[in-house]
Design a protein around this motif. Structure first.
Motif, PDB file in Angstrom:
ATOM      1  N   GLU A  59       0.851  -1.184   0.000  1.00 46.88           N
ATOM      2  CA  GLU A  59       0.000   0.000   0.000  1.00 46.88           C
ATOM      3  C   GLU A  59       0.886   1.233   0.000  1.00 46.88           C
ATOM      4  O   GLU A  59       1.860   1.300   0.745  1.00 46.88           O
ATOM      5  N   VAL A  60       0.534   2.203  -0.831  1.00 46.00           N
ATOM      6  CA  VAL A  60       1.248   3.482  -0.881  1.00 46.00           C
ATOM      7  C   VAL A  60       0.298   4.562  -0.398  1.00 46.00           C
ATOM      8  O   VAL A  60      -0.773   4.767  -0.978  1.00 46.00           O
ATOM      9  N   HIS A  61       0.694   5.246   0.679  1.00 44.10           N
ATOM     10  CA  HIS A  61      -0.107   6.326   1.245  1.00 44.10           C
ATOM     11  C   HIS A  61       0.678   7.626   1.107  1.00 44.10           C
ATOM     12  O   HIS A  61       1.874   7.670   1.408  1.00 44.10           O
ATOM     13  N   VAL A  62       0.009   8.673   0.672  1.00 40.87           N
ATOM     14  CA  VAL A  62       0.654   9.963   0.468  1.00 40.87           C
ATOM     15  C   VAL A  62      -0.014  10.999   1.370  1.00 40.87           C
ATOM     16  O   VAL A  62      -1.236  10.979   1.560  1.00 40.87           O
ATOM     17  N   LEU A  63       0.811  11.863   1.965  1.00 43.78           N
ATOM     18  CA  LEU A  63       0.303  12.868   2.896  1.00 43.78           C
ATOM     19  C   LEU A  63      -0.595  13.848   2.155  1.00 43.78           C
ATOM     20  O   LEU A  63      -0.237  14.382   1.107  1.00 43.78           O
ATOM     21  N   ASP A  64      -1.778  14.086   2.711  1.00 40.52           N
ATOM     22  CA  ASP A  64      -2.759  14.992   2.123  1.00 40.52           C
ATOM     23  C   ASP A  64      -3.376  15.785   3.267  1.00 40.52           C
ATOM     24  O   ASP A  64      -4.289  15.304   3.943  1.00 40.52           O
ATOM     25  N   GLY A  65      -2.832  16.968   3.524  1.00 39.72           N
ATOM     26  CA  GLY A  65      -3.283  17.741   4.680  1.00 39.72           C
ATOM     27  C   GLY A  65      -2.728  17.137   5.956  1.00 39.72           C
ATOM     28  O   GLY A  65      -1.538  16.924   6.099  1.00 39.72           O
ATOM     29  N   GLN A  66      -3.625  16.811   6.891  1.00 39.61           N
ATOM     30  CA  GLN A  66      -3.211  16.265   8.193  1.00 39.61           C
ATOM     31  C   GLN A  66      -3.198  14.738   8.224  1.00 39.61           C
ATOM     32  O   GLN A  66      -2.840  14.156   9.244  1.00 39.61           O
ATOM     33  N   GLY A  67      -3.602  14.099   7.131  1.00 41.41           N
ATOM     34  CA  GLY A  67      -3.661  12.637   7.120  1.00 41.41           C
ATOM     35  C   GLY A  67      -3.190  12.065   5.801  1.00 41.41           C
ATOM     36  O   GLY A  67      -2.757  12.792   4.902  1.00 41.41           O
ATOM     37  N   TYR A  68      -3.278  10.748   5.693  1.00 36.81           N
ATOM     38  CA  TYR A  68      -2.841  10.061   4.483  1.00 36.81           C
ATOM     39  C   TYR A  68      -4.019   9.743   3.562  1.00 36.81           C
ATOM     40  O   TYR A  68      -5.115   9.430   4.012  1.00 36.81           O
ATOM     41  N   ARG A  69      -3.736   9.826   2.280  1.00 36.09           N
ATOM     42  CA  ARG A  69      -4.656   9.390   1.238  1.00 36.09           C
ATOM     43  C   ARG A  69      -4.006   8.199   0.548  1.00 36.09           C
ATOM     44  O   ARG A  69      -2.815   8.207   0.250  1.00 36.09           O
ATOM     45  N   THR A  70      -4.775   7.145   0.315  1.00 43.28           N
ATOM     46  CA  THR A  70      -4.231   5.962  -0.342  1.00 43.28           C
ATOM     47  C   THR A  70      -4.009   6.254  -1.821  1.00 43.28           C
ATOM     48  O   THR A  70      -4.951   6.579  -2.548  1.00 43.28           O
ATOM     49  N   HIS A  71      -2.754   6.153  -2.241  1.00 42.80           N
ATOM     50  CA  HIS A  71      -2.385   6.410  -3.638  1.00 42.80           C
ATOM     51  C   HIS A  71      -2.539   5.150  -4.484  1.00 42.80           C
ATOM     52  O   HIS A  71      -2.891   5.236  -5.659  1.00 42.80           O
ATOM     53  N   GLY A  72      -2.256   3.994  -3.892  1.00 42.01           N
ATOM     54  CA  GLY A  72      -2.367   2.749  -4.639  1.00 42.01           C
ATOM     55  C   GLY A  72      -2.213   1.536  -3.739  1.00 42.01           C
ATOM     56  O   GLY A  72      -1.557   1.603  -2.698  1.00 42.01           O
ATOM     57  N   VAL A  73      -2.857   0.441  -4.151  1.00 40.14           N
ATOM     58  CA  VAL A  73      -2.737  -0.849  -3.466  1.00 40.14           C
ATOM     59  C   VAL A  73      -2.357  -1.872  -4.526  1.00 40.14           C
ATOM     60  O   VAL A  73      -2.967  -1.926  -5.601  1.00 40.14           O
ATOM     61  N   TYR A  74      -1.332  -2.682  -4.225  1.00 39.31           N
ATOM     62  CA  TYR A  74      -0.724  -3.528  -5.248  1.00 39.31           C
ATOM     63  C   TYR A  74      -0.540  -4.959  -4.758  1.00 39.31           C
ATOM     64  O   TYR A  74      -0.333  -5.190  -3.564  1.00 39.31           O
ATOM     65  N   SER A  75      -0.564  -5.905  -5.694  1.00 37.64           N
ATOM     66  CA  SER A  75      -0.198  -7.291  -5.406  1.00 37.64           C
ATOM     67  C   SER A  75       1.172  -7.562  -6.013  1.00 37.64           C
ATOM     68  O   SER A  75       1.785  -6.684  -6.637  1.00 37.64           O
ATOM     69  N   GLU A  76       1.628  -8.801  -5.868  1.00 38.60           N
ATOM     70  CA  GLU A  76       2.950  -9.158  -6.405  1.00 38.60           C
ATOM     71  C   GLU A  76       2.980  -9.124  -7.932  1.00 38.60           C
ATOM     72  O   GLU A  76       4.057  -9.141  -8.530  1.00 38.60           O
ATOM     73  N   LYS A  77       1.831  -9.027  -8.575  1.00 41.42           N
ATOM     74  CA  LYS A  77       1.778  -9.007 -10.034  1.00 41.42           C
ATOM     75  C   LYS A  77       1.838  -7.594 -10.609  1.00 41.42           C
ATOM     76  O   LYS A  77       1.841  -7.411 -11.819  1.00 41.42           O
ATOM     77  N   ASP A  78       1.892  -6.589  -9.725  1.00 40.05           N
ATOM     78  CA  ASP A  78       1.788  -5.198 -10.148  1.00 40.05           C
ATOM     79  C   ASP A  78       3.134  -4.472 -10.107  1.00 40.05           C
ATOM     80  O   ASP A  78       4.131  -4.992  -9.597  1.00 40.05           O
ATOM     81  N   THR A  79       3.103  -3.255 -10.621  1.00 41.70           N
ATOM     82  CA  THR A  79       4.243  -2.339 -10.543  1.00 41.70           C
ATOM     83  C   THR A  79       3.869  -1.200  -9.622  1.00 41.70           C
ATOM     84  O   THR A  79       2.886  -0.490  -9.872  1.00 41.70           O
ATOM     85  N   LEU A  80       4.627  -1.042  -8.536  1.00 49.23           N
ATOM     86  CA  LEU A  80       4.358   0.021  -7.578  1.00 49.23           C
ATOM     87  C   LEU A  80       4.863   1.345  -8.122  1.00 49.23           C
ATOM     88  O   LEU A  80       5.981   1.442  -8.615  1.00 49.23           O
ATOM     89  N   LEU A  81       4.032   2.379  -8.021  1.00 47.58           N
ATOM     90  CA  LEU A  81       4.377   3.719  -8.476  1.00 47.58           C
ATOM     91  C   LEU A  81       4.405   4.670  -7.287  1.00 47.58           C
ATOM     92  O   LEU A  81       3.518   4.637  -6.437  1.00 47.58           O
ATOM     93  N   SER A  82       5.428   5.519  -7.232  1.00 46.32           N
ATOM     94  CA  SER A  82       5.583   6.455  -6.123  1.00 46.32           C
ATOM     95  C   SER A  82       5.193   7.864  -6.543  1.00 46.32           C
ATOM     96  O   SER A  82       5.713   8.376  -7.537  1.00 46.32           O
TER      97      SER A  82
END
Length: 197
Positions: free
Chosen positions: A141-164
């Motif tokens: 799971e990739v979470h990115v700071l959005d204001g005072q909390g995190y917003r989920t940017h992406g959720v990935y399995s082993e078959k995916d390509t993680l993007l930052s």
């Protein structure tokens, strides 16, 4: 009879501790960290190799546990992996302030610690990007700071390509990062009884 509040543990007191046990201090309270599993360590090693290749020759440095990160005088953590892009934060034996990226690999004993307590802590101190890896079943799971909390940017399995979002050129092929594990998954199958049309 009311119990007396426990005194808060400070960074100076924490640094004076002796022994081989690993601790984190959050809100002035200590949390003992259990020994990681083999699967946890395999995943951390693979992530270190992949991220090390990307960050080599950049202004950012990749580090891995155990290394203290001092977020405040009563908040000291040891993320599994972290990326620091400000050299002024690097002290002789700890990182002073929030990393640009923190990666935690969950274990059964650390699941709530990583997903609730540290999730809130990292957001409160402005860690721009927080990755949570689950070794089995393989999930990132990739979470990115959005204001005072995190917003989920992406959720990935082993078959995916993680993007930052913070490092747009960083693309992780997760098949080469996750150790192979046996997983029972829900599959869509016809019901065991006849259906009428």
């Amino acid at each position: 009879m009311e119990s007396m509040p426990q005194p808060l543990i400070t960074f100076a007191e924490y640094q004076a501790w002796q022994g081989d046990e690993r601790y984190e201090v959050i809100g002035g309270q200590s949390f003992c960290m259990s020994s990681p599993t083999v699967l946890h360590q395999k995943l951390c090693a693979n992530l270190s190799l992949a991220l090390g290749i990307y960050f080599r020759g950049t202004p950012c440095d990749l580090f891995f546990a155990p290394l203290d990160v001092r977020l405040s005088d009563i908040d000291v953590v040891q993320p599994d992996l972290l990326v620091v892009c400000n050299a002024d934060q690097l002290k002789s034996n700890y990182v002073d302030g929030s990393p640009s990226l923190v990666v935690e690999v969950t274990s059964p004993s650390s699941l709530r610690h990583d997903r609730v307590r540290k999730f809130r802590l990292y957001a409160a101190y402005g860690v721009k990007e927080y990755w949570i890896f689950t070794p089995s079943p393989s999930m990132a799971e990739v979470h990115v700071l959005d204001g005072q909390g995190y917003r989920t940017h992406g959720v990935y399995s082993e078959k995916d390509t993680l993007l930052s979002p913070s490092f747009p050129e960083l693309k992780l092929e997760l098949e080469s990062v996750f150790p192979p594990v046996e997983v029972d998954e829900v599959h869509e199958v016809p019901p065991p009884y006849a259906t009428s049309s």
